[in-house]
Scaffold this active site. Sequence first.
Site, mmCIF file in Angstrom:
data_model
loop_
_atom_site.group_PDB
_atom_site.id
_atom_site.type_symbol
_atom_site.label_atom_id
_atom_site.label_comp_id
_atom_site.label_asym_id
_atom_site.label_seq_id
_atom_site.Cartn_x
_atom_site.Cartn_y
_atom_site.Cartn_z
ATOM 1 N N HIS A 60 0.862 -1.188 0.000
ATOM 2 C CA HIS A 60 0.000 0.000 0.000
ATOM 3 C C HIS A 60 0.899 1.238 0.000
ATOM 4 O O HIS A 60 1.590 1.495 0.985
ATOM 5 C CB HIS A 60 -0.896 0.016 1.241
ATOM 6 C CG HIS A 60 -1.833 -1.162 1.312
ATOM 7 N ND1 HIS A 60 -3.098 -1.131 0.756
ATOM 8 C CD2 HIS A 60 -1.683 -2.398 1.855
ATOM 9 C CE1 HIS A 60 -3.693 -2.313 0.964
ATOM 10 N NE2 HIS A 60 -2.850 -3.095 1.628
ATOM 11 N N ARG A 62 -0.212 4.465 -0.825
ATOM 12 C CA ARG A 62 -0.960 5.710 -0.508
ATOM 13 C C ARG A 62 -0.747 6.800 -1.574
ATOM 14 O O ARG A 62 -1.171 6.670 -2.653
ATOM 15 C CB ARG A 62 -0.564 6.245 0.886
ATOM 16 C CG ARG A 62 -0.484 5.183 1.967
ATOM 17 C CD ARG A 62 -1.799 4.566 2.307
ATOM 18 N NE ARG A 62 -1.704 3.745 3.504
ATOM 19 C CZ ARG A 62 -2.438 2.671 3.735
ATOM 20 N NH1 ARG A 62 -3.340 2.275 2.882
ATOM 21 N NH2 ARG A 62 -2.299 1.985 4.847
ATOM 22 N N ASP A 277 2.419 -6.871 2.664
ATOM 23 C CA ASP A 277 1.210 -6.110 3.013
ATOM 24 C C ASP A 277 1.603 -4.830 3.755
ATOM 25 O O ASP A 277 0.990 -4.451 4.755
ATOM 26 C CB ASP A 277 0.243 -6.948 3.859
ATOM 27 C CG ASP A 277 -1.108 -6.258 4.033
ATOM 28 O OD1 ASP A 277 -1.339 -5.227 3.389
ATOM 29 O OD2 ASP A 277 -1.923 -6.748 4.829
ATOM 30 N N ALA A 291 -5.784 0.514 10.797
ATOM 31 C CA ALA A 291 -5.251 -0.848 10.750
ATOM 32 C C ALA A 291 -4.170 -0.958 9.685
ATOM 33 O O ALA A 291 -4.338 -0.461 8.578
ATOM 34 C CB ALA A 291 -6.375 -1.842 10.439
HETATM 35 O O1 DOR Z 1 -4.707 -3.761 8.083
HETATM 36 C C1 DOR Z 1 -4.851 -3.506 6.893
HETATM 37 N N1 DOR Z 1 -4.433 -2.354 6.368
HETATM 38 N N2 DOR Z 1 -5.450 -4.416 6.123
HETATM 39 C C2 DOR Z 1 -5.792 -4.116 4.842
HETATM 40 O O2 DOR Z 1 -6.368 -4.939 4.199
HETATM 41 C C3 DOR Z 1 -5.510 -2.805 4.255
HETATM 42 C C4 DOR Z 1 -4.421 -2.142 4.945
HETATM 43 C C5 DOR Z 1 -4.328 -0.681 4.643
HETATM 44 O O3 DOR Z 1 -4.479 -0.303 3.476
HETATM 45 O O4 DOR Z 1 -4.099 0.098 5.562
#
Ligand code: DOR
Length: 408
Positions: A60, A62, A277, A291
Site C-alpha cells: 500500500h 498511498r 502487506d 489498521a
Molecule cells: O490492516 C490492513 N491495512 N489491512 C488491509 O487490508 C488494508 C491495509 C491498509 O491499506 O491500511
Amino acid sequence: MEDLVIQGRFILNGKVVTGYIGICDGKIERFSKAPLRGEDIIKLKHHEILLPGMVDVHVHLRDFSQKGKETVESGTKAALHGGITTVFDMPNTDPPIMDRETFRRRAELFRRKSYADYALGFLIAGNCREAREVEADFYKSFMGASTGGIYSRNFEEDYSCANRRLSVHAEDYKLIQEFPERPAIVEEMAIKRALHAAKSLKKPLHICHVSTAGGLRSILDTAPPWVSFEVTPHHLFLTEKDYRGNRFLRVYPPLRSREDVDFLWRNLDRIPVIASDHAPHTLEDKENGAAGIPGLETELALLLDAHNRGLIGLWEIVEKTSLNPAEIFGVRNKGFGIGKDADLIVVNLKEEWVVKPEDFYTKAKWSPWEGRKLKGKVRMTLLRGKVVMEEDEIVGKPEGVRINAQKG
Ligand code: DOR
C-alpha cells in the site's frame, strides 16, 4: 565483455554456488564458474550472498490525498532499502483506483516517481464496466471493509469482471458486522466462499494474507491450481498476544493465536508467496485505530534472521519472495535466470543490526520490531543492472518501470 560482472556466492536452482554473473543491457546474460570480463565488477565479501530482488505482490503506497502516510517516492525507496525491486501497488487509495481516469493518474504518478519497478492494481467493487475497460496488471477486491472502507457487495460478480488475476482480501463483510474484532471465522468463511467462486469461475485468484489455520487448511485441501495465496511476515512473526500489549498492532486480518501461527510455519513448504502487506499510517492515525503494519524494510531481514535460526531455507525465501510471485502473476521479465532483468540484492547473512524506524525511508515511523536485533541485512540492491541502494543509501533515480506482464 559484459557491462557488469558480479563475483561471489549466489543461489541457483536451490544450490549455493560460487562463480560469476554477467550482466548486459540490464539483463542477466550468463552464469559462469570461470571468470568473466566486465566493464565493472562487484565482488561479494565474506558472509555475503547474492539473491534475486524481491517481487512484493502486496504493497500500500498511498500518495494522492494521503501523502502524509506514504508517497510513491518514499514507499519505493523503502522497497529498495528492504531488497524489494518490484512492488504491486494496492488500489485502496484516496481516491480509490476504480475508474479509468484515476488509473491513468496513478500510472502517470508511478512513471514520474517510482524508484522500483511496479505493477498497477485496480479496485473492483460494483464497477464492472470500468474494470473491463482498464488493462491493469492485477485487480483487487475486498470481501469486507478495510482501510478505505470499500468492499464487494457481490464478490462473485466483481471477480468475474477481472481481466487478470484478482487479489482478494478475504474477510466476510456480514460477519465483520457481527464480530467487529474479526475472529478466525470471519476469514475462514470468506476463504471458503472465494474458493467456491474460483471453482465455478475458473479464473486466476490470489488470496491475500492468509492468517488462520482453518483458512489455510481449506486452501491446501480444496483450492484448484489457478488459486494462489500469500502469508505476511506479521502473521508469521507476531501473535495476538503481541497485539494485546500494543494497539499499534491493529491490522486486518488481525494477529492470530500461537496455534494458528504454528500451523502456518508447519505448512510453510506449501505456502507459495510471502508478501509484506506494507500498510503505512501516520502515528496519529494509528493512535486513532487505523489498521495496518509497515513491512517493506523488515520483511527480508526477518526472514534472514529466521534462516539463521534454522526456521526457513534460503532457497525457500527466494522462491516465496521472488520466483513464485513473478511466475504466478505472469511477470515475464522478473525472477532469476538468463534473459531476466538483473534485479539483484546482496545480503550479508551474518550482519546483526537493530531495527530503528527513524532510519527507514517509509513515512510510517514505527515498526512492531523496533529495538529488535536481527541477523541478516541487505547491503546492496540492483535494479536492471544498476546499483540503486548501497549501505542504506538510495543512489538510484525515479526510473522504475511498469512490469511486462502476461495474463496471470
Ligand atoms: O490492516 C490492513 N491495512 N489491512 C488491509 O487490508 C488494508 C491495509 C491498509 O491499506 O491500511
